[in-house]
Each structure stands twice: as C-alpha cells, then as structure tokens.
Scaffold this active site. Structure first.
Site, PDB file in Angstrom:
ATOM      1  N   CYS A  43       0.747  -1.099   0.089  1.00  0.00           N
ATOM      2  CA  CYS A  43      -0.183  -0.078  -0.009  1.00  0.00           C
ATOM      3  C   CYS A  43       0.922   1.178   0.084  1.00  0.00           C
ATOM      4  O   CYS A  43       1.457   1.663  -0.843  1.00  0.00           O
ATOM      5  CB  CYS A  43      -0.999  -0.016   1.162  1.00  0.00           C
ATOM      6  SG  CYS A  43      -2.402   1.103   0.978  1.00  0.00           S
ATOM      7  N   HIS A  46      -3.716  -5.123   0.657  1.00  0.00           N
ATOM      8  CA  HIS A  46      -3.357  -5.457   1.791  1.00  0.00           C
ATOM      9  C   HIS A  46      -3.472  -7.071   1.999  1.00  0.00           C
ATOM     10  O   HIS A  46      -4.282  -7.408   2.596  1.00  0.00           O
ATOM     11  CB  HIS A  46      -4.152  -4.690   3.010  1.00  0.00           C
ATOM     12  CG  HIS A  46      -3.621  -3.468   3.140  1.00  0.00           C
ATOM     13  ND1 HIS A  46      -2.632  -3.217   4.046  1.00  0.00           N
ATOM     14  CD2 HIS A  46      -3.955  -2.162   2.795  1.00  0.00           C
ATOM     15  CE1 HIS A  46      -2.549  -1.587   4.164  1.00  0.00           C
ATOM     16  NE2 HIS A  46      -3.257  -1.336   3.261  1.00  0.00           N
ATOM     17  N   GLU A  99      -1.616  -8.804   4.039  1.00  0.00           N
ATOM     18  CA  GLU A  99      -1.558  -9.363   5.467  1.00  0.00           C
ATOM     19  C   GLU A  99      -2.945  -9.070   5.848  1.00  0.00           C
ATOM     20  O   GLU A  99      -3.525 -10.025   6.912  1.00  0.00           O
ATOM     21  CB  GLU A  99      -0.665  -8.239   5.988  1.00  0.00           C
ATOM     22  CG  GLU A  99      -1.063  -7.009   6.749  1.00  0.00           C
ATOM     23  CD  GLU A  99      -1.543  -6.154   5.458  1.00  0.00           C
ATOM     24  OE1 GLU A  99      -2.019  -5.167   5.825  1.00  0.00           O
ATOM     25  OE2 GLU A  99      -0.804  -6.381   4.246  1.00  0.00           O
TER      26      GLU A  99
END
Length: 247
Positions: A125, A224, A226
C-alpha cells in the site's frame, strides 16, 4: 545480510500516540500484528524497524538504514499515512492528510539501502507508493477525483474488495494467480513509476502492483495481503530471501 537460520524480515512501522493499559496518549512504535504473523507463518523471523534514527542528519539516517539492512534477509515497507507530496514535487490535495515526514525519511533510506545490496523487498500500500516516489515517480493524491468512486477505500477502517488482473509471467501473477479479489484501503495510487513494470490493475485502470525485472525480488502491491492473511506474496519474499542466503 544474515547468513544462517530462518530469514530475518524487517518491517517498517508507525510511530504514533497510542493508549493501552495505564498508558495514555504515549508515543509508541506500532504495527498491525497481521504483518508479523504472516511473516512468521511463512517461516521468517519478523523484526519491526522504527524510525528511531530520524531527527539526526541525513547521513546518520542513511548510515542507520545501511546498518539495519546489513542484518536483514528481506524488507517489507508497510502501509500507513499519505506520503508527503513535497517528496514528488506536488502541492498537497485537501484530502492528503496525516503525512509523517520523519517516517518518509526513514523508509526512503531503508529502500535506498535495500537497493544498494539487492535485498528482497516487498512494498504494501503506502509501501508501493513510497517505492515509486523513491524512484522519482509520483502519485494520484485522491482516487475518487479520478474514478468518481471510493471503491478502493470505502472509509474509516473498512476495506474495499477489488477484483484485479495480473500480468502473466510476472512475480505477482506467479504468487497470486491471473485474477483475484484483493483487500484495498487506499485513496491514493501510483501514477509514474520509473524503473518498475506494471503487473496488476483493477478494472477501473488503477495500478495495483508493480515490480522490477531481473533476478532480484522487488515487488510492490497496492492492496493489503496481510489483512486477508494471504501469505502468498510474503512467502514469495521469504523464498527469495532463502535463495539469496542459501538456507
């Protein structure tokens, strides 16, 4: 860089005023635990990299970044606040907020240090945006002005589910496939990206991933992984670190 044992993966982090327990509005170095958990799940050892050296001279910051990178097997530049538009020669948009110039300085130094030794690097990001800026690129400061939609950042802590298409033969495609829905939380995006090849886009044309060609793993994504506990790109980073160290 480290030469034995599981790969050591440095992750940049926030420095913010936060509260927990008896501590109220205390400056702290923080990061969503999803990053460290995803690195650890892939067999890496996560290490947070606060910008503690920032505030001294540039040569000191660069020296600190070189010292840190020399002890890492891979680096992740994490998400966060908007990059200071002065870094790419632009006036701030009214919706460009929360800039952290000290963090910009530290992470730009980390990126430069990683580039000098060809350390495997993943930007997430803001990390993608800063990698573009480090390469003398620029950003779109507010995507809704361009798209007429807040799909990529619905507001507050919500994530947008954005279908993307990757470029066949790219590292990103090898990791996540040719078409996938990703979790986005960005109101800005990369515009110019010298030295990087675009390797994933959303249907609205927003650039969602870029990478450098060649043997080095140098990849950046706008989404993202994660947050969705999608370890595939992190696993690819750790595999590249293992290949570099022969472990």
């Amino acid at each position: 860089m480290a030469t034995h044992g599981p790969p050591v993966v440095g992750i940049s982090c926030y420095r913010e005023k936060v509260s927990w327990g008896v501590w109220q509005h205390v400056r702290a170095d923080v990061l969503h635990a999803d990053y460290a958990d995803t690195v650890a799940g892939g067999g890496g050892v996560p290490v947070l990299l606060p910008g503690a050296a920032v505030g001294t001279g540039k040569s000191d910051v660069d020296g600190a970044a070189d010292a840190v990178v020399a002890r890492l097997d891979a680096l992740v530049i994490a998400g966060g606040a908007d990059v200071d538009p002065a870094r790419y020669g632009a006036a701030p948009h009214p919706r460009t907020v929360g800039c952290r110039p000290e963090r910009d300085s530290w992470e730009l130094a980390l990126i430069a240090a990683a580039d000098r030794v060809s350390l495997p690097l993943l930007g997430v990001c803001r990390g993608m945006q800063l990698m573009a800026v480090a390469a003398s690129g620029s950003l779109v400061q507010h995507l809704p002005d361009v798209l007429g939609s807040a799909l990529h950042s619905p507001g507050a802590d919500a994530f947008g589910d954005v279908p993307i298409t990757t470029v066949s033969g790219s590292r990103v495609a090898a990791a996540v496939g040719n078409a996938v829905s990703v979790r986005c939380h960005h109101h800005q995006a990369v515009d110019r990206h010298p030295g990087f090849v675009p390797v994933a886009t959303a249907a609205d044309g927003t650039l969602e991933a870029m990478e450098r060609t060649g043997r080095r793993f140098c990849v950046a994504v706008q989404w993202h992984p994660e947050n969705a506990r999608d370890a595939r790109l992190f696993n690819a980073l750790i595999s590249a670190a293992r290949a570099n160290t022969g472990t």
